[in-house]
Design an enzyme around this catalytic site. Structure first.
Site, PDB file in Angstrom:
ATOM      1  N   SER A  16       0.823  -1.205   0.000  1.00 57.64           N
ATOM      2  CA  SER A  16       0.000   0.000   0.000  1.00 57.64           C
ATOM      3  C   SER A  16       0.864   1.266   0.000  1.00 57.64           C
ATOM      4  O   SER A  16       0.348   2.349  -0.223  1.00 57.64           O
ATOM      5  CB  SER A  16      -0.866   0.004   1.261  1.00 57.64           C
ATOM      6  OG  SER A  16      -0.032  -0.026   2.406  1.00 57.64           O
ATOM      7  N   CYS A  78       2.990  -7.299   1.213  1.00 57.81           N
ATOM      8  CA  CYS A  78       1.918  -6.718   2.019  1.00 57.81           C
ATOM      9  C   CYS A  78       1.199  -7.868   2.711  1.00 57.81           C
ATOM     10  O   CYS A  78       0.639  -8.743   2.036  1.00 57.81           O
ATOM     11  CB  CYS A  78       0.973  -5.958   1.084  1.00 57.81           C
ATOM     12  SG  CYS A  78      -0.569  -5.460   1.833  1.00 57.81           S
ATOM     13  N   GLU A 156       4.145   6.012   7.129  1.00 55.81           N
ATOM     14  CA  GLU A 156       3.961   6.751   5.864  1.00 55.81           C
ATOM     15  C   GLU A 156       4.266   8.245   6.061  1.00 55.81           C
ATOM     16  O   GLU A 156       4.772   8.901   5.166  1.00 55.81           O
ATOM     17  CB  GLU A 156       2.523   6.591   5.349  1.00 55.81           C
ATOM     18  CG  GLU A 156       2.213   5.219   4.783  1.00 55.81           C
ATOM     19  CD  GLU A 156       2.945   4.900   3.482  1.00 55.81           C
ATOM     20  OE1 GLU A 156       3.122   5.801   2.637  1.00 55.81           O
ATOM     21  OE2 GLU A 156       3.354   3.732   3.315  1.00 55.81           O
ATOM     22  N   HIS A 190       5.136  -2.531   7.083  1.00 58.59           N
ATOM     23  CA  HIS A 190       5.531  -1.194   7.537  1.00 58.59           C
ATOM     24  C   HIS A 190       6.281  -1.250   8.878  1.00 58.59           C
ATOM     25  O   HIS A 190       6.987  -0.307   9.232  1.00 58.59           O
ATOM     26  CB  HIS A 190       4.302  -0.297   7.721  1.00 58.59           C
ATOM     27  CG  HIS A 190       3.747   0.270   6.450  1.00 58.59           C
ATOM     28  ND1 HIS A 190       2.988  -0.462   5.576  1.00 58.59           N
ATOM     29  CD2 HIS A 190       3.850   1.518   5.902  1.00 58.59           C
ATOM     30  CE1 HIS A 190       2.631   0.314   4.553  1.00 58.59           C
ATOM     31  NE2 HIS A 190       3.145   1.509   4.726  1.00 58.59           N
TER      32      HIS A 190
HETATM   33  N1  DGL Z   1       2.172  -2.986   4.683  1.00 59.07           N
HETATM   34  C1  DGL Z   1       0.934  -3.669   4.512  1.00 59.07           C
HETATM   35  C2  DGL Z   1       0.843  -4.907   5.324  1.00 59.07           C
HETATM   36  O1  DGL Z   1       1.836  -5.597   5.417  1.00 59.07           O
HETATM   37  C3  DGL Z   1      -0.296  -2.811   4.405  1.00 59.07           C
HETATM   38  C4  DGL Z   1      -0.564  -1.912   5.552  1.00 59.07           C
HETATM   39  C5  DGL Z   1      -1.731  -0.967   5.324  1.00 59.07           C
HETATM   40  O2  DGL Z   1      -1.747  -0.283   4.289  1.00 59.07           O
HETATM   41  O3  DGL Z   1      -2.629  -0.927   6.192  1.00 59.07           O
HETATM   42  O4  DGL Z   1      -0.179  -5.268   5.840  1.00 59.07           O
END
Ligand code: DGL
Length: 270
Positions: A16, A78, A156, A190
């Protein structure tokens, strides 16, 4: 399914936003000679607060776009997409699609640790993807899953080293410490940006498990099995985002200094 990919074609990976760069960093360390195309869906972040239907629309739009780039394989960098959409889409394309949950659950199942914490987005926790896959392989394990809304936005917005970030992380990690977990899975790509903050709170630097490592191992095995390692010497890394490329580059460089330019593109009709 028979795959007819070209060795020199790129590996596609998406998230994302900047989270998937934590996966790309592992990939570049282990497979520096590959070509990579990265897509960060910054227009729709956070994925963790979206419905399954929305995520399906986003992910299929991205996979169709990767198809038009003739990728040889796609990685869902992700966890949310891996947990919620991977099963439904993985056989619909003429390239393999790998996710983070399965290789991580296999690794955890083979470990001695019995009390496992998972921190992840609301959508990943709601899917129970980690606990179900771990317990299926290793029924004696106890898995504590904590949804962590707000952490993706902190990363972010490039404020991972502020007091606000520390307070928020403490709120989510403290129940795991109280339950005396032995390992904590970073169930959102993230969260490695918050690794130092989490380590400070747990005071135990060996506690964190980063799924990117196990996805990278699975990728190496897949490329070996399909005889798809790139055999050309000059390789590239290209970055695309659906909004705010400068913000993406600034936050992403905290983890991956190689990310110096991102191109604006919107492959999703939504
Ligand atoms: N980085 C992603 C994950 O591993 C998406 C996080 C998000 O956009 O809420 O879940």
């Amino acid at each position: 399914m028979k795959y007819k990919q070209n060795k020199n074609a790129p590996i596609g990976l998406f998230d994302s936003g900047v989270g998937g760069l934590t996966v790309l960093k592992h990939l570049i360390n282990v497979l520096p000679q590959e070509n990579y195309i990265y897509f960060g869906d910054t227009l729709r972040v956070p994925y963790g607060e979206k419905t399954k239907e929305e995520l399906y629309t986003f992910v299929t739009g991205i996979l169709d776009w990767f198809k038009s780039h003739n990728v040889k394989i796609v990685l869902m960098a992700c966890n949310t997409s891996s947990a919620v959409v991977l099963e439904e889409v993985k056989n619909n394309y003429d390239f393999p699609i790998l996710g983070l949950i399965e290789p991580t659950a296999e690794h955890i199942a083979s470990m001695d640790a019995n009390k496992i914490g998972v921190i992840a987005t609301s959508a990943t926790i709601k899917s129970k993807a980690y606990s179900q896959q771990i317990i299926k392989l290793s029924p004696q394990k106890k898995v504590y899953e904590i949804p962590c809304p707000g952490l993706v936005e902190i990363v972010e917005n490039d404020i991972a080293h502020t007091d606000h970030a520390h307070e928020k992380v403490f709120e989510y990690i403290n129940p795991l410490i109280k339950n005396q977990v032995e390992k904590i899975i970073l169930g959102c790509t993230h969260y490695p940006y918050l690794g130092d903050v989490i380590n400070k709170i747990t005071a135990s630097p060996n506690m964190l498990v980063d799924p990117a490592q196990y996805l990278t191992e699975q990728l190496v095995n897949k490329l070996k099995e399909l005889n798809l390692f790139n055999n050309e010497s000059n390789c590239y890394r290209k970055f695309y985002v659906s909004t705010a490329p400068d913000k993406f580059v600034k936050a992403g460089q905290r983890f991956l200094p190689d990310c110096q330019k991102a191109v604006l593109i919107n492959p999703i009709k939504y």
